[in-house]
Write an enzyme that holds these catalytic residues in place. Structure first.
Site, PDB file in Angstrom:
ATOM      1  N   ILE A  86       0.908  -1.093  -0.001  1.00  0.00           N
ATOM      2  CA  ILE A  86       0.009   0.155  -0.027  1.00  0.00           C
ATOM      3  C   ILE A  86       1.037   1.258  -0.049  1.00  0.00           C
ATOM      4  O   ILE A  86       1.897   1.442   0.763  1.00  0.00           O
ATOM      5  CB  ILE A  86      -1.020   0.030   1.240  1.00  0.00           C
ATOM      6  CG1 ILE A  86      -1.805  -1.160   1.348  1.00  0.00           C
ATOM      7  CG2 ILE A  86      -1.966   1.257   1.216  1.00  0.00           C
ATOM      8  CD1 ILE A  86      -2.718  -1.572   0.319  1.00  0.00           C
ATOM      9  N   GLU A  87       0.638   2.217  -1.029  1.00  0.00           N
ATOM     10  CA  GLU A  87       1.438   3.210  -0.919  1.00  0.00           C
ATOM     11  C   GLU A  87       1.179   4.198   0.217  1.00  0.00           C
ATOM     12  O   GLU A  87      -0.008   4.284   0.579  1.00  0.00           O
ATOM     13  CB  GLU A  87       1.231   4.072  -2.190  1.00  0.00           C
ATOM     14  CG  GLU A  87       1.943   5.378  -2.681  1.00  0.00           C
ATOM     15  CD  GLU A  87       1.287   6.552  -1.981  1.00  0.00           C
ATOM     16  OE1 GLU A  87       1.882   7.180  -1.096  1.00  0.00           O
ATOM     17  OE2 GLU A  87       0.173   7.114  -2.246  1.00  0.00           O
ATOM     18  N   CYS A 185      12.533   7.907  -1.162  1.00  0.00           N
ATOM     19  CA  CYS A 185      11.110   7.585  -1.622  1.00  0.00           C
ATOM     20  C   CYS A 185      11.324   7.454  -2.974  1.00  0.00           C
ATOM     21  O   CYS A 185      11.897   8.327  -3.713  1.00  0.00           O
ATOM     22  CB  CYS A 185      10.195   8.872  -1.349  1.00  0.00           C
ATOM     23  SG  CYS A 185       8.355   8.353  -1.976  1.00  0.00           S
ATOM     24  N   ASP A 192      14.339   8.694   3.725  1.00  0.00           N
ATOM     25  CA  ASP A 192      13.714   7.956   4.645  1.00  0.00           C
ATOM     26  C   ASP A 192      14.820   7.149   5.256  1.00  0.00           C
ATOM     27  O   ASP A 192      15.869   6.499   4.916  1.00  0.00           O
ATOM     28  CB  ASP A 192      13.140   6.534   3.892  1.00  0.00           C
ATOM     29  CG  ASP A 192      11.909   7.039   2.972  1.00  0.00           C
ATOM     30  OD1 ASP A 192      10.947   7.633   3.528  1.00  0.00           O
ATOM     31  OD2 ASP A 192      11.576   6.360   1.743  1.00  0.00           O
ATOM     32  N   HIS A 224      10.188   1.071   1.254  1.00  0.00           N
ATOM     33  CA  HIS A 224      11.056   0.681   2.413  1.00  0.00           C
ATOM     34  C   HIS A 224      10.816  -0.866   2.334  1.00  0.00           C
ATOM     35  O   HIS A 224      12.119  -1.644   2.420  1.00  0.00           O
ATOM     36  CB  HIS A 224      10.239   0.860   3.726  1.00  0.00           C
ATOM     37  CG  HIS A 224       9.935   2.367   4.124  1.00  0.00           C
ATOM     38  ND1 HIS A 224       9.292   3.386   3.364  1.00  0.00           N
ATOM     39  CD2 HIS A 224      10.520   2.923   5.129  1.00  0.00           C
ATOM     40  CE1 HIS A 224       9.378   4.373   3.779  1.00  0.00           C
ATOM     41  NE2 HIS A 224       9.971   4.276   5.171  1.00  0.00           N
ATOM     42  N   GLU A 225       9.752  -1.383   1.759  1.00  0.00           N
ATOM     43  CA  GLU A 225       9.716  -2.799   1.541  1.00  0.00           C
ATOM     44  C   GLU A 225      10.618  -3.392   0.499  1.00  0.00           C
ATOM     45  O   GLU A 225      11.350  -4.433   0.567  1.00  0.00           O
ATOM     46  CB  GLU A 225       8.379  -3.288   1.269  1.00  0.00           C
ATOM     47  CG  GLU A 225       7.119  -2.872   2.236  1.00  0.00           C
ATOM     48  CD  GLU A 225       6.723  -1.397   1.888  1.00  0.00           C
ATOM     49  OE1 GLU A 225       5.555  -1.285   2.100  1.00  0.00           O
ATOM     50  OE2 GLU A 225       7.376  -0.540   1.328  1.00  0.00           O
ATOM     51  N   ARG A 253       7.025   8.866   9.192  1.00  0.00           N
ATOM     52  CA  ARG A 253       6.952  10.044   8.234  1.00  0.00           C
ATOM     53  C   ARG A 253       5.450  10.222   8.224  1.00  0.00           C
ATOM     54  O   ARG A 253       4.838   9.252   7.921  1.00  0.00           O
ATOM     55  CB  ARG A 253       7.441  10.157   7.164  1.00  0.00           C
ATOM     56  CG  ARG A 253       8.720  10.701   6.882  1.00  0.00           C
ATOM     57  CD  ARG A 253       9.172  10.939   5.434  1.00  0.00           C
ATOM     58  NE  ARG A 253       9.389  10.158   4.677  1.00  0.00           N
ATOM     59  CZ  ARG A 253       8.950  10.209   3.400  1.00  0.00           C
ATOM     60  NH1 ARG A 253       8.604  11.107   2.763  1.00  0.00           N
ATOM     61  NH2 ARG A 253       9.120   8.934   2.453  1.00  0.00           N
TER      62      ARG A 253
END
Length: 277
Positions: A86-87, A185, A192, A224-225, A253
């Protein structure tokens, strides 16, 4: 399954977006995991790891049946086997859409979130609420040996797997950690900040090479994932450990933090919060 599926470039990231305070599940923007996994040679029907993406949300609120606000901290557990992630901005917009909506009970909110997020990600999602009283969010140290004080010279800030080196000795199990992980990002290039843990057995990984490799993510653009899966895959390919776990705790964030976990041998794990979160 949500029909609102697309690539990161079509999401709300980096765009001016009005916040909606009325419940709206269509705000969720799923992004297929497989596109980035194809880059890493990961087959959809043969994942080399298990794990979860643990999200913590600190800005959860809705109205009870009398219009009185309720506030909670929430933890969301997404399956690594789910076809979509999920964004993050869409997730925040979705969570904010509860702010002005009335619900009969907390359980109604939990069940609705679990349904919407499961539909969007394509696999069951577990939602856990904590009140702001009586539930301490205890900080802990990352497990293992911290390698951040190693005296190394850095000249590379784009991911470079050639930095990884092994030594001519075997270890039954070793855990290393670093707070020097930084990526950007995929869409907005905003920083991040994170901490990463690597637990493995097999040929001993040169600690200086591991730190250089982690720092090489500094100008790398990925979610991240995706970063955690790239770290896992790169270590497996270059260092060839028998067992491997990689997980990261990213700094929050917009009221959300994302904490991906990937392992080929561990089912349960302690993912305690750090002081940065």
């Amino acid at each position: 399954m949500s029909s609102n599926i697309g690539t990161a470039s079509h999401s709300q990231l980096g765009q001016h977006t009005p916040y909606c305070s009325e419940y709206d599940p269509s705000l969720l923007f799923p992004i297929p995991r497989q596109e980035k996994r194809d880059e890493l040679g990961i087959k959809a029907n043969s994942l080399p790891f298990n794990g979860l993406d643990i999200w913590t949300a600190f800005e959860i609120s809705w109205l009870n049946s009398k219009g009185k606000p309720v506030v909670r901290i929430a933890e969301f557990a997404f399956q690594v086997s789910s076809p979509n992630l999920i964004e993050s901005k869409s997730f925040k917009l979705y969570l904010n859409s509860f702010n002005g909506t009335r619900f009969e009970s907390e359980q109604d909110v939990i069940e609705l979130m679990e349904k919407d997020l499961s539909d969007a990600s394509g696999a069951p999602v577990v939602v856990d609420f904590k009140t702001l009283e009586g539930h301490e969010l205890l900080f802990g140290d990352l497990p293992g040996e911290n390698i951040d004080d190693l005296d190394i010279e850095i000249n590379e800030y784009q991911v470079d797997t050639s930095l990884l080196k092994t030594l001519d000795e075997e270890v039954d199990e070793e855990t290393l950690n670093s707070h020097l992980l930084k990526s950007n990002c995929l869409v907005t290039s905003q920083p991040d900040w994170g901490s990463v843990v690597v637990r493995y057995s097999g040929k001993k990984i040169d600690e200086a090479s591991m730190l250089k490799y982690i720092i090489s993510f500094r100008e790398h653009n990925e979610f991240h994932e995706q970063c955690v899966e790239r770290i896992f895959t790169d270590i497996m390919k270059v260092c060839r450990p028998v067992k491997l776990t990689v997980y990261a705790r990213y700094v929050r964030r917009g009221g959300l933090d994302i904490n991906p976990y990937r392992s080929n041998f561990e089912e349960e794990f302690d993912i305690s919060r750090t002081q940065r979160q």
